[in-house]
Structure formats: structure tokens, C-alpha cells
Design a protein around this motif. Sequence first.
Motif, short mmCIF file in Angstrom:
data_model
loop_
_atom_site.label_atom_id
_atom_site.label_comp_id
_atom_site.label_asym_id
_atom_site.label_seq_id
_atom_site.Cartn_x
_atom_site.Cartn_y
_atom_site.Cartn_z
N GLN A 360 0.82 -1.21 0.00
CA GLN A 360 0.00 0.00 0.00
C GLN A 360 0.86 1.26 0.00
OE1 GLN A 360 -2.68 -0.26 3.32
NE2 GLN A 360 -3.83 -2.00 2.49
N ASP A 361 1.92 1.23 0.77
CA ASP A 361 2.83 2.40 0.81
C ASP A 361 3.49 2.64 -0.53
OD1 ASP A 361 2.18 2.67 3.47
OD2 ASP A 361 3.99 1.68 4.22
N GLN A 364 0.95 4.19 -2.90
CA GLN A 364 0.69 5.59 -2.59
C GLN A 364 1.84 6.48 -3.03
OE1 GLN A 364 -0.07 5.74 1.59
NE2 GLN A 364 -2.10 4.75 1.43
#
Length: 367
Positions: A360-361, A364
Amino acid sequence: MTSAQETSPLLQNQHGTSNATTPTSGTSASHQRHQETKGLLYMTLSALFFSFMSLLVSLTAKTLPSFEIVLFRGIIQTLLGVIACRYLGISPLGQPDNRIRFLLFCRGLAGSFGLGFFFYALSVMPLADATVIFFFGPTFTAILGRIVLKEPFGPLDATASAITMCGVVLVSKPTFLFPPPSPPAPGPGESGQDMIAAFFVKQQEEDHRRLFGTLAGLCGAMCSAVIGKQGAHSMQHVTYFGVVSCFVSLIGLFTLQGGYVAPQGTWMWSGVVALGVSAFFGQVLLNSGLQLAPLGPGTLMRMNDIVFAFIFQITVQHEHPDLFSFLGASLVMICTGSMGLNKWRIEKKRVQQEKEQQDQDQQQQQP
């Protein structure tokens, strides 16, 4: 929290765990399965070596003090550890870091006391019973892990720990729960009063041996749960353990057991040498296995120590455990294995969550 007993992992892998469960990107699934199978085989062989060592301790302790056996084992372990360190090109003293060397000494000290207690238990109790009681160590480790390191200790762990204690009670057979057997009937020409008196004296001695053996086994299990591992190669741990155990056993031998007793005969000398060599190779195989095998199945392989102990007691010593010993051992094995599998499940879940968070990081951060 990791166990400091001789059967605990002495070397972490590069991911900081005691096993290798996650294949690298360039490793095929079949190769990973092959490596894991090899690791489980190593751990099974390790259990066989450790159980064989326990058998030799149980046999030689009939004539030698238990601390003297610890001394011989420590000498052999030190010699083999130094040779292995030289072969690997590392210093037996460890890194030039006083903190790490102090931790190595502390682990060696805790392991030496644990080994001394365990060997005493083997000298006064049946082989299988002493082994089962010593395997209460992982439960102490889990409890200390919760208290000291705030590691997870849920309802399943609490229930398994309580049932494990029940298993230890069944194996130890305290007299307040297990009344002694009735004295035999006197034969023709025998004095019934003298026979009954001799029977109760012998039974009292047996109860005392079992009581002190159980306490020693539990103390050994507690010592095995005190000190963790970090910052050093496995052979450095082995060497420190051997050196410290030599000093500890010398003190115990001359202060508690009346001094040195020379082994008599070729068989006895062969036994003390073989138990030291068996323990060393058992440790090497365990370290190798823990680097390859998954934590959960690896924990189950460790239970083979108990299985082999029962086999050796029945086939070599010709002593047949009673129903309570079998039942207690089954409870300890099932509950200890359940705790290990639960820890494996929690660790896999944590790793998966970390991986998802990293993904997810990364998403993003992409423009």
C-alpha cells in the motif's frame, strides 16, 4: 522470547526469525518445499541425537555423579566447538563486544544450570518421564515472553499451558494424588512385619527420588527459558556453553556430590564420550533445521525427543511406562505443539500484514 536450553536455536537467519518460511523471489516453490523437507529431516535427526544423549546420561548416571557427566559433556563440547570455530574462521570468544560476550556468558550460565538439573532428573527418574517434564520449558518461555517482552499470550496459550501442567502432574505422580501401591503378601517363612517395613522404606525412597527429580526437571525447564539468543554465531554459543558448564559442574560436583568418581571400564568411557559427541551433533542439526523448516512443523518435529525417549526406555532399558506417563506425555506433546502452531499462525499473519502495508505504501508513493 526464545529458549536458552541446549535444544533451542542458537543462530537467527537474516530475517531475524529462527526459521525460513518465506521463499525469496528467485526460489521456486518446489525448491522451497525441498529445503523445508530437509530442515524437518534435520530436526528429526537432532531429536534422535538428543534422545540418545539422554539415554546415555540415564545409563551412566547409575555409577557417575550427574555433575560429573555435565563436566565430561562440557569438555567435549568445548573441544568440538573450538575446532568448528577454527574451521569456520571465526573466533571462539565471539565479537570484541563486552555486551555480547556478557550475554554469551549469561546464556552459558543459564544453560549449564538447566543441563545440571536435567541430568540429575535423568539420574533419579525414568528416561521418558524426565524428558517430558523438561519439555515444560516452552511453556515457561511463552509465559516469560508475555511478562518480559509483551509477546502475544492468548486464551489458547493459557489453556494449553494449564493442560501441559496437568500432563506434568500425571508424569510426576505426586503422592497426594497417587497413593502408593499395597505391600505384597509375605511368602512362606517370611516375616510379614519386616517385609512391610522394608516395602514402605523402599517406597519412601522412591517417592523422594521422584519428587526431587520432578523439581530438578522443572528447574531445568525454567533455566531453559531465561536467556535469549542474539549477536553471535551458533558455534560461539556452543563453545561458551561448554566452557561455562565445565566450571559450574566442577563447583556442583565437589560441593554437592562428593567429588570426582573415575569412570570404570571401556564401556563407561565410551558412554561419556558418545553422549558429548551426540549432543554436539544434535545441536548442529537443530541449528541447520531451524534455518530451513517452517516454525509450526518444526515445533512438531521437536516433539520427537519425547517419542524417542519412550522408545529407548522400552527397548534399551526394558522399563515400561505406565498409563499415566503415556497420558501425561500425550498432553504435553499436544499442547506444546498447539502453542507452537499458534505462534506460527500469528507470525505468518503479522508478516502478511506487513507485506500488505508495504504494498500500500508503494502504491501511494507512485505518481
